[in-house]
Motif scaffolding. Structure first.
Motif, PDB file in Angstrom:
ATOM      1  N   GLY A 175      37.990 -20.941  14.185  1.00 29.81           N
ATOM      2  CA  GLY A 175      36.550 -20.782  13.995  1.00 29.81           C
ATOM      3  C   GLY A 175      36.222 -19.702  12.983  1.00 29.81           C
ATOM      4  N   ILE A 176      36.931 -18.571  13.074  1.00 32.94           N
ATOM      5  CA  ILE A 176      36.704 -17.486  12.118  1.00 32.94           C
ATOM      6  C   ILE A 176      37.131 -17.898  10.718  1.00 32.94           C
ATOM      7  CG2 ILE A 176      37.415 -15.142  11.502  1.00 32.94           C
ATOM      8  CD1 ILE A 176      37.561 -14.509  14.468  1.00 32.94           C
ATOM      9  N   SER A 177      38.249 -18.629  10.615  1.00 30.83           N
ATOM     10  CA  SER A 177      38.703 -19.092   9.297  1.00 30.83           C
ATOM     11  C   SER A 177      37.694 -20.038   8.677  1.00 30.83           C
ATOM     12  CB  SER A 177      40.067 -19.786   9.439  1.00 30.83           C
ATOM     13  OG  SER A 177      41.033 -18.891   9.926  1.00 30.83           O
ATOM     14  N   TYR A 178      37.124 -20.911   9.495  1.00 25.33           N
ATOM     15  CA  TYR A 178      36.119 -21.831   8.953  1.00 25.33           C
ATOM     16  C   TYR A 178      34.894 -21.078   8.458  1.00 25.33           C
ATOM     17  CZ  TYR A 178      32.185 -24.981   8.858  1.00 25.33           C
ATOM     18  OH  TYR A 178      31.059 -25.640   8.482  1.00 25.33           O
ATOM     19  N   LEU A 179      34.440 -20.095   9.223  1.00 23.21           N
ATOM     20  CA  LEU A 179      33.273 -19.322   8.804  1.00 23.21           C
ATOM     21  C   LEU A 179      33.541 -18.575   7.495  1.00 23.21           C
ATOM     22  CD1 LEU A 179      31.999 -17.870  12.205  1.00 23.21           C
ATOM     23  CD2 LEU A 179      31.043 -19.747  10.896  1.00 23.21           C
ATOM     24  N   GLU A 180      34.735 -18.025   7.369  1.00 18.58           N
ATOM     25  CA  GLU A 180      35.070 -17.293   6.145  1.00 18.58           C
ATOM     26  C   GLU A 180      35.189 -18.219   4.939  1.00 18.58           C
ATOM     27  OE1 GLU A 180      35.150 -14.165   5.631  1.00 18.58           O
ATOM     28  OE2 GLU A 180      34.993 -13.403   7.674  1.00 18.58           O
ATOM     29  N   ASP A 181      35.657 -19.451   5.166  1.00 20.53           N
ATOM     30  CA  ASP A 181      35.911 -20.367   4.050  1.00 20.53           C
ATOM     31  C   ASP A 181      34.681 -21.157   3.626  1.00 20.53           C
ATOM     32  OD1 ASP A 181      38.517 -19.540   4.042  1.00 20.53           O
ATOM     33  OD2 ASP A 181      39.237 -21.191   5.293  1.00 20.53           O
ATOM     34  N   PHE A 182      33.807 -21.477   4.573  1.00 22.58           N
ATOM     35  CA  PHE A 182      32.725 -22.404   4.270  1.00 22.58           C
ATOM     36  C   PHE A 182      31.336 -21.792   4.366  1.00 22.58           C
ATOM     37  CE2 PHE A 182      36.271 -25.045   5.630  1.00 22.58           C
ATOM     38  CZ  PHE A 182      36.291 -26.007   4.640  1.00 22.58           C
ATOM     39  N   ALA A 183      31.235 -20.543   4.784  1.00 24.15           N
ATOM     40  CA  ALA A 183      29.927 -19.895   4.861  1.00 24.15           C
ATOM     41  C   ALA A 183      29.726 -18.979   3.661  1.00 24.15           C
ATOM     42  CB  ALA A 183      29.801 -19.086   6.158  1.00 24.15           C
ATOM     43  N   LEU A 219      34.595 -30.397   5.876  1.00 21.72           N
ATOM     44  CA  LEU A 219      33.194 -30.016   5.877  1.00 21.72           C
ATOM     45  C   LEU A 219      32.822 -29.402   4.536  1.00 21.72           C
ATOM     46  CD1 LEU A 219      33.046 -28.415   9.429  1.00 21.72           C
ATOM     47  CD2 LEU A 219      32.233 -30.666   8.770  1.00 21.72           C
ATOM     48  N   VAL A 220      31.556 -29.521   4.190  1.00 23.08           N
ATOM     49  CA  VAL A 220      31.065 -29.045   2.899  1.00 23.08           C
ATOM     50  C   VAL A 220      30.733 -27.572   3.005  1.00 23.08           C
ATOM     51  CG1 VAL A 220      29.334 -29.378   1.096  1.00 23.08           C
ATOM     52  CG2 VAL A 220      30.152 -31.330   2.425  1.00 23.08           C
ATOM     53  N   LYS A 221      31.067 -26.800   1.993  1.00 18.35           N
ATOM     54  CA  LYS A 221      30.757 -25.377   1.971  1.00 18.35           C
ATOM     55  C   LYS A 221      29.255 -25.175   1.958  1.00 18.35           C
ATOM     56  CE  LYS A 221      31.814 -21.099  -0.525  1.00 18.35           C
ATOM     57  NZ  LYS A 221      32.407 -20.425   0.636  1.00 18.35           N
ATOM     58  N   GLU A 222      28.796 -24.147   2.633  1.00 20.98           N
ATOM     59  CA  GLU A 222      27.370 -23.873   2.749  1.00 20.98           C
ATOM     60  C   GLU A 222      26.751 -23.656   1.366  1.00 20.98           C
ATOM     61  OE1 GLU A 222      24.478 -21.034   5.482  1.00 20.98           O
ATOM     62  OE2 GLU A 222      26.419 -20.304   4.816  1.00 20.98           O
ATOM     63  N   GLY A 223      25.664 -24.378   1.116  1.00 21.41           N
ATOM     64  CA  GLY A 223      24.968 -24.255  -0.163  1.00 21.41           C
ATOM     65  C   GLY A 223      25.395 -25.263  -1.201  1.00 21.41           C
ATOM     66  N   GLU A 224      26.424 -26.063  -0.922  1.00 20.13           N
ATOM     67  CA  GLU A 224      26.876 -27.072  -1.856  1.00 20.13           C
ATOM     68  C   GLU A 224      26.488 -28.454  -1.357  1.00 20.13           C
ATOM     69  OE1 GLU A 224      31.018 -26.637  -2.441  1.00 20.13           O
ATOM     70  OE2 GLU A 224      30.880 -24.631  -3.345  1.00 20.13           O
ATOM     71  N   THR A 225      26.501 -29.417  -2.269  1.00 24.62           N
ATOM     72  CA  THR A 225      26.151 -30.795  -1.942  1.00 24.62           C
ATOM     73  C   THR A 225      27.414 -31.618  -1.781  1.00 24.62           C
ATOM     74  OG1 THR A 225      25.973 -31.326  -4.289  1.00 24.62           O
ATOM     75  CG2 THR A 225      23.960 -30.637  -3.146  1.00 24.62           C
ATOM     76  N   ASN A 226      27.251 -32.739  -1.114  1.00 26.19           N
ATOM     77  CA  ASN A 226      28.401 -33.619  -0.923  1.00 26.19           C
ATOM     78  C   ASN A 226      28.814 -34.255  -2.240  1.00 26.19           C
ATOM     79  OD1 ASN A 226      28.477 -33.185   1.840  1.00 26.19           O
ATOM     80  ND2 ASN A 226      26.978 -34.794   2.233  1.00 26.19           N
ATOM     81  N   GLU A 227      30.106 -34.499  -2.427  1.00 28.16           N
ATOM     82  CA  GLU A 227      30.580 -35.179  -3.604  1.00 28.16           C
ATOM     83  C   GLU A 227      30.280 -36.663  -3.507  1.00 28.16           C
ATOM     84  OE1 GLU A 227      34.476 -32.305  -4.389  1.00 28.16           O
ATOM     85  OE2 GLU A 227      34.685 -34.473  -4.037  1.00 28.16           O
ATOM     86  N   PRO A 228      30.115 -37.341  -4.606  1.00 30.12           N
ATOM     87  CA  PRO A 228      29.904 -38.784  -4.554  1.00 30.12           C
ATOM     88  C   PRO A 228      31.064 -39.485  -3.871  1.00 30.12           C
ATOM     89  CG  PRO A 228      29.440 -37.911  -6.742  1.00 30.12           C
ATOM     90  CD  PRO A 228      30.058 -36.802  -5.962  1.00 30.12           C
ATOM     91  N   GLU A 229      30.770 -40.609  -3.252  1.00 28.81           N
ATOM     92  CA  GLU A 229      31.786 -41.331  -2.510  1.00 28.81           C
ATOM     93  C   GLU A 229      32.899 -41.839  -3.417  1.00 28.81           C
ATOM     94  OE1 GLU A 229      29.985 -44.383  -0.281  1.00 28.81           O
ATOM     95  OE2 GLU A 229      28.799 -43.024   0.991  1.00 28.81           O
ATOM     96  N   GLU A 230      32.539 -42.267  -4.659  1.00 31.92           N
ATOM     97  CA  GLU A 230      33.555 -42.787  -5.565  1.00 31.92           C
ATOM     98  C   GLU A 230      34.563 -41.710  -5.935  1.00 31.92           C
ATOM     99  OE1 GLU A 230      31.591 -44.434  -8.865  1.00 31.92           O
ATOM    100  OE2 GLU A 230      30.596 -46.039  -7.750  1.00 31.92           O
ATOM    101  N   THR A 231      34.043 -40.507  -6.220  1.00 33.50           N
ATOM    102  CA  THR A 231      34.934 -39.409  -6.578  1.00 33.50           C
ATOM    103  C   THR A 231      35.830 -39.027  -5.416  1.00 33.50           C
ATOM    104  OG1 THR A 231      33.230 -38.587  -8.060  1.00 33.50           O
ATOM    105  CG2 THR A 231      35.023 -37.073  -7.502  1.00 33.50           C
ATOM    106  N   SER A 232      35.274 -39.061  -4.225  1.00 30.08           N
ATOM    107  CA  SER A 232      36.066 -38.704  -3.052  1.00 30.08           C
ATOM    108  C   SER A 232      37.179 -39.706  -2.813  1.00 30.08           C
ATOM    109  CB  SER A 232      35.162 -38.625  -1.812  1.00 30.08           C
ATOM    110  OG  SER A 232      34.158 -37.657  -1.998  1.00 30.08           O
ATOM    111  N   GLU A 233      36.877 -41.004  -3.014  1.00 26.14           N
ATOM    112  CA  GLU A 233      37.893 -42.019  -2.807  1.00 26.14           C
ATOM    113  C   GLU A 233      39.013 -41.914  -3.832  1.00 26.14           C
ATOM    114  OE1 GLU A 233      35.873 -45.706  -2.869  1.00 26.14           O
ATOM    115  OE2 GLU A 233      34.867 -45.417  -0.931  1.00 26.14           O
TER     116      GLU A 233
END
Length: 277
Positions: A33-41, A124-138
């Motif tokens: 939980g702490i690692s996620y907060l540090e990485d994505f917040a 999960l997406v980092k706070e403040g960023e938008t999701n990547e397009p589905e094509e790019t993700s695939e």
């Protein structure tokens, strides 16, 4: 003469195994939980989120102590012994509360709370960023999977050297020692203070547990939450946070040291402080 059989039971093994399994399930929550907060917040929001996480870890024991206080008022064999058959009260030294009831309730709640974790996404997406397009993700899915495998192997090989480097880090080891001392003092208070309240002030086990929870844990929640909010509002850096922690810890030590002058008379105990006559 009737043969006397020494009382004994191996049921404590089930309790021990249950606690081991519970510890295995609860351990990943804090580090991951702490690692996620540090990485994505965001950096300015991370202290506040960490304070909320630590506040939740204190609210849990607080509710657990309230549940233990309720269960301690019930007789241990409440399922098979009627209330009219019990001839002792909760303040009697022979009284044993329904300790097993709290374990069953907490086990059921842990099972229900664990179900939503199955529905968490893999990434999960980092706070403040938008999701990547589905094509790019695939398109990037396969290279990412290969990179993850390579990073996992590399992490396994680098674990021992990294662990040695941590043990030779004076700041990290000092923090570990401070944490051990803090938790030792807290666990000692939780373990022995209820019995002290029972013997010194004549409280029942349920009342002593309730007082421990009400007088200690809520103020810890306020401290965690207000500390995180203070760091978020004034953007406290690491050095400033260490300085604040030092002075607050020194004040805490002085307040605890003053308790040495708060001495109560020892209650008379037959065979120990007074004779049996």
């Amino acid at each position: 003469t009737e043969c006397e059989k020494e009382p004994g039971s191996l049921l404590w093994i089930f309790v021990m195994v249950g606690n081991i399994v519970r510890g295995m399930g609860e351990t990943p929550i804090m580090p991951l939980g702490i690692s996620y907060l540090e990485d994505f917040a965001k950096a300015e929001n991370s202290p506040f989120y960490l304070a909320c996480l630590h506040t939740a870890t204190v609210i849990g024991p607080f509710l657990g102590l309230l549940l233990a206080s309720f269960c301690a008022e019930l007789f241990v064999d409440i399922a098979s012994v009627g209330a009219d058959e019990i001839t002792i009260t909760a303040t009697d030294a022979r009284w044993v509360g329904a300790w097993w009831l709290g374990i069953l309730i907490c086990a059921l709640l842990n099972l229900l709370v664990a179900i939503p974790f199955w529905f968490l996404p893999k990434s999960l997406v980092k706070e403040g960023e938008t999701n990547e397009p589905e094509e790019t993700s695939e398109k990037s899915a396969t290279p990412l999977q290969e990179n993850d495998k390579n990073e996992t192997k590399q992490t396994m090989y680098d674990f021992i050297p990294f662990l040695k480097a941590l043990f030779h880090n004076p700041v990290y080891m000092l923090f570990i020692c401070i944490t051990v001392l803090q938790f030792s003092a807290f666990d000692g208070m939780i373990s022995f203070m209820p019995k002290y309240l029972e013997q010194q002030f004549g409280k029942s086990a349920s009342d002593a547990i309730f007082l421990i929870g009400v007088y200690n844990l809520p103020v810890l929640c306020v401290g965690y939450f207000s500390g995180g909010l203070f760091m978020k509002k004034f953007k406290i850096n690491v050095y400033q946070a260490a300085s604040i922690a030092f002075w607050v810890s020194l004040l805490e030590y002085l307040l605890y040291f003053a308790a040495y002058w708060t001495v109560c008379d020892t209650s008379p105990v037959a065979g120990l402080t007074v004779s049996y006559q």
